[in-house]
Design an enzyme around this catalytic site. Structure first.
Site, PDB file in Angstrom:
ATOM      1  N   GLU A  25       0.830  -1.201   0.000  1.00  0.00           N
ATOM      2  CA  GLU A  25       0.000   0.000   0.000  1.00  0.00           C
ATOM      3  C   GLU A  25       0.865   1.252   0.000  1.00  0.00           C
ATOM      4  O   GLU A  25       2.078   1.180   0.203  1.00  0.00           O
ATOM      5  CB  GLU A  25      -0.950  -0.004   1.200  1.00  0.00           C
ATOM      6  N   VAL A 110      -5.303   0.132   3.453  1.00  0.00           N
ATOM      7  CA  VAL A 110      -5.401  -1.325   3.361  1.00  0.00           C
ATOM      8  C   VAL A 110      -6.623  -1.733   2.550  1.00  0.00           C
ATOM      9  O   VAL A 110      -6.542  -2.566   1.643  1.00  0.00           O
ATOM     10  CB  VAL A 110      -5.441  -1.951   4.772  1.00  0.00           C
ATOM     11  N   ASP A 142     -16.379   5.264  14.818  1.00  0.00           N
ATOM     12  CA  ASP A 142     -15.194   5.311  13.955  1.00  0.00           C
ATOM     13  C   ASP A 142     -14.624   3.899  13.803  1.00  0.00           C
ATOM     14  O   ASP A 142     -13.879   3.414  14.654  1.00  0.00           O
ATOM     15  CB  ASP A 142     -14.143   6.256  14.552  1.00  0.00           C
ATOM     16  N   SER A 144     -12.796   1.387  10.850  1.00  0.00           N
ATOM     17  CA  SER A 144     -12.116   1.417   9.554  1.00  0.00           C
ATOM     18  C   SER A 144     -12.783   0.505   8.532  1.00  0.00           C
ATOM     19  O   SER A 144     -13.244  -0.597   8.847  1.00  0.00           O
ATOM     20  CB  SER A 144     -10.657   0.993   9.742  1.00  0.00           C
ATOM     21  N   LYS A 163      -3.215  -1.331  14.186  1.00  0.00           N
ATOM     22  CA  LYS A 163      -2.498  -0.176  14.731  1.00  0.00           C
ATOM     23  C   LYS A 163      -2.748  -0.073  16.237  1.00  0.00           C
ATOM     24  O   LYS A 163      -3.865  -0.277  16.712  1.00  0.00           O
ATOM     25  CB  LYS A 163      -2.934   1.097  14.013  1.00  0.00           C
TER      26      LYS A 163
END
Length: 305
Positions: A25, A110, A142, A144, A163
């Site tokens: 990425e 990603v 929130d 992803s 993360k």
């Protein structure tokens, strides 16, 4: 789709010769690492992959064109954009149609990289860490789109877990709900990006052959195959223990809330703040785990080929 996907001559040759290919990425270049170190690490990662006899396919969007396997000319274009201060975006799964249609430039997250790699026929992808459920998600929702991509796109993703700024237990719960296999590379504990452990148990694997066997079995069994997450811990010498990094993360999140930073801007802000608070140690750890994930991703790509 041929008009949208610009596959470099190098990657086309790799397809023709049935050489293994590893997707990478570009958000780590545009938003994850400082300039010009970002371009240096891209060169290092691609050379490392080629030394392992696997072709690296870095994916990026430049002026609305999706590039698979950046050429030297495209790297120069990116460098000019970064040096001039031109807006370089951060594109997730949802953003790609807009970015292409409006001729925007940006790094692929990603989820976007999985989408494009799969369209091009690339089945293995190495990254730093996936996105997931953010802390205080019950206040912001929130979450992803990386998790949605893992649930729907049959690509093997090698990462150092998710993360460290995320809610790891909640992220793993979502992946379980989506039936996404989460497999530990020679570990039975989910890594937390900078830290090798998080306290959450996962299934342990010992080899690339194990990963490929599970992937092929899943594709035969699942009516709608998912991705697979291979969680590869950061090398021990480059680890920042969880208890140590957690205090910096908490301070960075508190600062972000004070400054009303959220959405796409949150992760880059937190990573930059961590780099400052750890005096660059988090950046060095990030580089080490990126290299480590390329090594494992290359092994899996070769076994799959």
């Amino acid at each position: 789709m041929q008009l949208i996907l610009h596959i470099s001559p190098r990657i086309k040759r790799a397809f023709d010769k049935r050489k293994p290919i590893l997707a990478m990425e570009s958000t780590v270049l545009t938003h994850g690492l400082p300039y010009p170190k970002n371009l240096d690490i891209l060169k290092t990662l691609e050379e490392l992959c080629q030394e392992l006899d696997v072709e690296p396919a870095t994916i990026i969007v430049l002026d609305g064109k999706i590039h698979i396997g950046m050429t030297e000319a495209e790297k120069e274009i990116l460098q000019c954009k970064l040096e001039s201060g031109e807006e370089v975006g951060k594109f997730n799964l949802r953003d790609i149609p807009y970015a292409v249609s409006r001729k925007k430039s940006g790094g692929t997250t990603v989820s976007a990289t999985m989408l494009i790699a799969n369209k091009a026929g690339i089945k293995v992808f190495a990254t730093g860490g996936i996105g997931g459920v953010h802390k205080f998600w019950n206040e912001t929702l929130d979450i992803s789109s990386d998790l949605k991509a893992l649930a729907e796109i049959p690509v093997i993703v090698v990462s150092a877990g998710c993360k460290a700024i995320l809610d790891i237990p909640a992220t793993l719960e979502v992946l379980e709900s989506y039936s996404v296999p989460v497999l530990g590379w020679k570990t039975d504990e989910f890594p937390a990006f900078y830290a090798r452990t998080s306290g959450k148990k996962i299934e342990k694997l010992e080899s690339a052959k194990d990963v490929v066997n599970i992937y092929q079995t899943m594709r035969e069994l699942y009516p709608h195959p998912t991705g697979i997450l291979v969680a590869n811990p950061v090398p021990e010498k480059d680890e920042i223990p969880f208890a140590e990094i957690e205090k910096y993360i908490s301070a960075a999140i508190a600062e972000a809330k004070t400054k009303n930073i959220a959405g796409k801007e949150l992760t880059p802000f937190l990573l930059a703040t961590l780099a400052e608070k750890t005096k660059g140690q988090s950046v060095q750890s990030n580089l080490a785990l990126l290299k480590n994930n390329v090594i494992i991703g290359a092994q899996i790509a070769k076994e799959l080929q």
